[in-house]
Scaffold this motif. Structure first.
Motif, mmCIF file in Angstrom:
data_model
loop_
_atom_site.group_PDB
_atom_site.id
_atom_site.type_symbol
_atom_site.label_atom_id
_atom_site.label_comp_id
_atom_site.label_asym_id
_atom_site.label_seq_id
_atom_site.Cartn_x
_atom_site.Cartn_y
_atom_site.Cartn_z
ATOM 1 N N ASP A 190 -9.227 -26.652 -19.717
ATOM 2 C CA ASP A 190 -9.515 -25.009 -19.268
ATOM 3 C C ASP A 190 -9.273 -24.877 -17.476
ATOM 4 O OD1 ASP A 190 -11.596 -25.752 -19.116
ATOM 5 O OD2 ASP A 190 -12.798 -24.766 -19.704
ATOM 6 N N ILE A 191 -8.977 -25.471 -16.957
ATOM 7 C CA ILE A 191 -9.077 -25.973 -15.477
ATOM 8 C C ILE A 191 -7.265 -25.828 -15.058
ATOM 9 C CG2 ILE A 191 -10.536 -27.035 -15.242
ATOM 10 C CD1 ILE A 191 -8.735 -29.049 -14.728
ATOM 11 N N ALA A 192 -7.298 -25.486 -13.755
ATOM 12 C CA ALA A 192 -6.200 -25.315 -13.340
ATOM 13 C C ALA A 192 -5.945 -26.102 -11.823
ATOM 14 C CB ALA A 192 -5.836 -23.467 -12.430
ATOM 15 N N VAL A 193 -4.903 -26.568 -11.505
ATOM 16 C CA VAL A 193 -4.763 -27.905 -10.180
ATOM 17 C C VAL A 193 -3.229 -27.486 -9.907
ATOM 18 C CG1 VAL A 193 -5.680 -29.845 -12.333
ATOM 19 C CG2 VAL A 193 -3.232 -29.173 -11.804
ATOM 20 N N LEU A 194 -3.733 -27.672 -8.297
ATOM 21 C CA LEU A 194 -2.321 -27.658 -7.798
ATOM 22 C C LEU A 194 -1.854 -28.964 -7.824
ATOM 23 C CD1 LEU A 194 -4.238 -25.399 -5.970
ATOM 24 C CD2 LEU A 194 -2.889 -25.028 -5.579
ATOM 25 N N GLU A 195 -0.356 -29.131 -7.645
ATOM 26 C CA GLU A 195 0.652 -30.121 -7.533
ATOM 27 C C GLU A 195 1.732 -30.146 -6.572
ATOM 28 O OE1 GLU A 195 1.562 -31.549 -11.920
ATOM 29 O OE2 GLU A 195 -0.675 -31.994 -12.029
ATOM 30 N N ASP A 196 2.192 -31.498 -6.685
ATOM 31 C CA ASP A 196 3.493 -31.120 -6.017
ATOM 32 C C ASP A 196 4.873 -30.753 -6.940
ATOM 33 O OD1 ASP A 196 2.885 -31.635 -2.777
ATOM 34 O OD2 ASP A 196 2.462 -33.904 -3.717
ATOM 35 N N MET A 197 5.306 -29.943 -6.667
ATOM 36 C CA MET A 197 6.580 -29.313 -7.626
ATOM 37 C C MET A 197 7.957 -29.214 -6.707
ATOM 38 S SD MET A 197 4.656 -27.734 -11.298
ATOM 39 C CE MET A 197 3.269 -28.022 -11.645
ATOM 40 N N THR A 198 9.109 -29.509 -8.001
ATOM 41 C CA THR A 198 10.209 -29.279 -7.277
ATOM 42 C C THR A 198 10.635 -28.082 -7.823
ATOM 43 O OG1 THR A 198 11.594 -30.388 -8.869
ATOM 44 C CG2 THR A 198 11.412 -31.445 -6.673
ATOM 45 N N ASP A 199 11.374 -27.133 -7.269
ATOM 46 C CA ASP A 199 11.969 -26.152 -8.135
ATOM 47 C C ASP A 199 11.939 -26.297 -10.355
ATOM 48 O OD1 ASP A 199 11.787 -24.490 -6.048
ATOM 49 O OD2 ASP A 199 13.419 -24.738 -5.548
ATOM 50 N N CYS A 200 12.603 -27.453 -10.705
ATOM 51 C CA CYS A 200 12.944 -27.672 -11.446
ATOM 52 C C CYS A 200 11.620 -28.459 -12.542
ATOM 53 C CB CYS A 200 13.769 -28.404 -11.485
ATOM 54 S SG CYS A 200 16.045 -28.774 -10.728
ATOM 55 N N GLU A 201 10.744 -28.416 -11.537
ATOM 56 C CA GLU A 201 9.617 -28.936 -12.750
ATOM 57 C C GLU A 201 8.808 -27.334 -12.361
ATOM 58 O OE1 GLU A 201 8.690 -33.236 -10.352
ATOM 59 O OE2 GLU A 201 8.330 -31.825 -9.452
ATOM 60 N N ILE A 202 8.840 -26.830 -11.798
ATOM 61 C CA ILE A 202 8.689 -25.516 -11.863
ATOM 62 C C ILE A 202 8.738 -25.221 -13.314
ATOM 63 C CG2 ILE A 202 7.856 -22.760 -11.433
ATOM 64 C CD1 ILE A 202 7.812 -24.602 -8.629
ATOM 65 N N GLN A 203 9.877 -24.371 -13.714
ATOM 66 C CA GLN A 203 10.666 -24.087 -14.563
ATOM 67 C C GLN A 203 9.848 -25.402 -15.723
ATOM 68 O OE1 GLN A 203 11.074 -21.561 -13.870
ATOM 69 N NE2 GLN A 203 13.431 -21.249 -13.217
ATOM 70 N N ALA A 204 10.111 -26.613 -15.625
ATOM 71 C CA ALA A 204 10.025 -27.343 -16.869
ATOM 72 C C ALA A 204 8.805 -27.385 -17.503
ATOM 73 C CB ALA A 204 9.962 -28.727 -16.575
ATOM 74 N N ASN A 205 7.645 -27.532 -16.628
ATOM 75 C CA ASN A 205 6.195 -27.002 -16.856
ATOM 76 C C ASN A 205 5.491 -25.511 -17.124
ATOM 77 O OD1 ASN A 205 4.775 -28.857 -16.375
ATOM 78 N ND2 ASN A 205 5.674 -29.322 -14.568
ATOM 79 N N ALA A 206 7.182 -24.546 -16.924
ATOM 80 C CA ALA A 206 6.348 -23.303 -17.120
ATOM 81 C C ALA A 206 6.295 -23.300 -18.921
ATOM 82 C CB ALA A 206 7.938 -22.247 -17.063
ATOM 83 N N PRO A 207 5.668 -22.145 -19.362
ATOM 84 C CA PRO A 207 5.053 -20.959 -18.791
ATOM 85 C C PRO A 207 3.510 -21.301 -17.851
ATOM 86 C CG PRO A 207 4.293 -20.883 -20.941
ATOM 87 C CD PRO A 207 4.790 -22.014 -20.768
ATOM 88 N N GLN A 208 3.339 -22.686 -17.890
ATOM 89 C CA GLN A 208 1.567 -22.979 -17.880
ATOM 90 C C GLN A 208 1.613 -22.745 -15.520
ATOM 91 O OE1 GLN A 208 1.842 -26.251 -20.976
ATOM 92 N NE2 GLN A 208 0.700 -26.726 -19.241
ATOM 93 N N THR A 209 2.965 -22.770 -14.796
ATOM 94 C CA THR A 209 3.084 -22.581 -13.304
ATOM 95 C C THR A 209 3.392 -21.254 -13.152
ATOM 96 O OG1 THR A 209 5.947 -22.777 -13.667
ATOM 97 C CG2 THR A 209 3.862 -24.650 -13.422
ATOM 98 N N THR A 210 3.814 -20.347 -14.284
ATOM 99 C CA THR A 210 4.136 -18.848 -14.367
ATOM 100 C C THR A 210 2.256 -18.074 -14.494
ATOM 101 O OG1 THR A 210 6.458 -19.233 -14.852
ATOM 102 C CG2 THR A 210 5.690 -16.433 -14.594
ATOM 103 N N PHE A 211 1.932 -17.609 -13.347
ATOM 104 C CA PHE A 211 0.597 -16.679 -13.804
ATOM 105 C C PHE A 211 1.218 -14.477 -13.573
ATOM 106 C CE2 PHE A 211 -0.824 -20.444 -12.383
ATOM 107 C CZ PHE A 211 -2.134 -20.865 -12.658
ATOM 108 N N ILE A 212 0.325 -14.534 -14.799
ATOM 109 C CA ILE A 212 0.280 -13.157 -14.821
ATOM 110 C C ILE A 212 -0.740 -12.108 -14.703
ATOM 111 C CG2 ILE A 212 0.126 -11.661 -16.525
ATOM 112 C CD1 ILE A 212 0.885 -13.637 -18.373
ATOM 113 N N MET A 213 -0.284 -11.518 -13.120
ATOM 114 C CA MET A 213 -0.968 -10.788 -12.017
ATOM 115 C C MET A 213 -1.144 -9.491 -12.897
ATOM 116 S SD MET A 213 -1.416 -13.596 -10.587
ATOM 117 C CE MET A 213 -1.879 -12.831 -8.766
ATOM 118 N N GLN A 214 -2.400 -8.981 -13.492
ATOM 119 C CA GLN A 214 -2.400 -7.861 -13.890
ATOM 120 C C GLN A 214 -3.101 -6.752 -13.177
ATOM 121 O OE1 GLN A 214 -1.581 -6.468 -17.082
ATOM 122 N NE2 GLN A 214 -2.964 -5.186 -16.034
ATOM 123 N N ALA A 215 -3.269 -6.507 -12.981
ATOM 124 C CA ALA A 215 -3.946 -5.232 -11.629
ATOM 125 C C ALA A 215 -5.022 -3.973 -12.537
ATOM 126 C CB ALA A 215 -2.852 -4.067 -11.259
#
Length: 198
Positions: free
Chosen positions: A67-92
């Motif tokens: 239930d935690i979030a971390v910050l990691e070094d990632m390439t664009d390919c790694e960001i895509q590979a780890n989606a949706p856990q790297t894509t946050f939903i910003m609900q206004a």
């Protein structure tokens, strides 16, 4: 010279028709209280997806099975590979008395939605979407997204704990974890984030 103040009676005025004194408290009743709004947050349409990064360009990611979030070094390919856990939903959210851009931060993981909470000044992702309506002026789910003056960066201040911001903090194991941290007068680079909408 006397100071004069102009007051438009139709501007933000409430017509009071009844006054009642009960148990040492004076109560006022509005003429038409059906149109009065309570202090609250209401979900707006159209959430936006975003990648969040710290100033070291590390990507925020919800850890799978945790239930935690971390910050990691990632390439664009790694960001895509780890989606949706790297894509946050910003609900206004719309609030009765605006204090900034009120948002809830959500993430999808294994077909489930999780909402970021700062209850007891501890950050954790709680299972389920943030509520559509919050009947309060504060919430553990609501953060104010604020632009950092002089930067193209953002800060996220807790509505529940004013003066506390989302920040990245280095753990003993060497990784950076998302935490809630009390702010200070000077700009703290660990409280600044790059928001990349996608």
């Amino acid at each position: 010279m006397t100071d004069e103040m102009y007051c438009d009676p139709d501007d933000n005025a409430i017509d009071l028709v009844e006054i009642e004194f009960q148990d040492g408290t004076l109560y006022f009743k509005a003429e038409d209280d059906d149109h009065l709004e309570s202090d609250d947050f209401r979900k707006l349409e159209g959430p936006k997806n975003a990648i969040l990064r710290n100033l070291n360009n590390q990507v925020l990611m919800k850890k799978s099975g945790m239930d935690i979030a971390v910050l990691e070094d990632m390439t664009d390919c790694e960001i895509q590979a780890n989606a949706p856990q790297t894509t946050f939903i910003m609900q206004a959210y719309k609030e009765t008395v605006p204090n900034g851009l009120a948002i809830a931060i959500l993430v999808r993981s294994k077909n489930q939605i999780y909402s970021l909470s700062c209850q007891n000044k501890e950050l954790q992702f709680k299972e389920g979407a943030a509520p559509n309506h919050i009947a309060s002026t504060t919430s553990d789910f609501i953060f104010y997204q604020k632009k950092v003056i002089g930067h193209e960066k953002m800060q996220f201040e807790s509505s529940l704990y004013p003066g506390y911001f989302l920040a990245c903090e280095k753990e003993q194991q060497g990784y950076f974890k998302l935490v809630l941290k009390e702010g200070c007068e000077e700009a703290d680079k660990f409280m600044m984030f790059i928001v990349q909408y996608c």
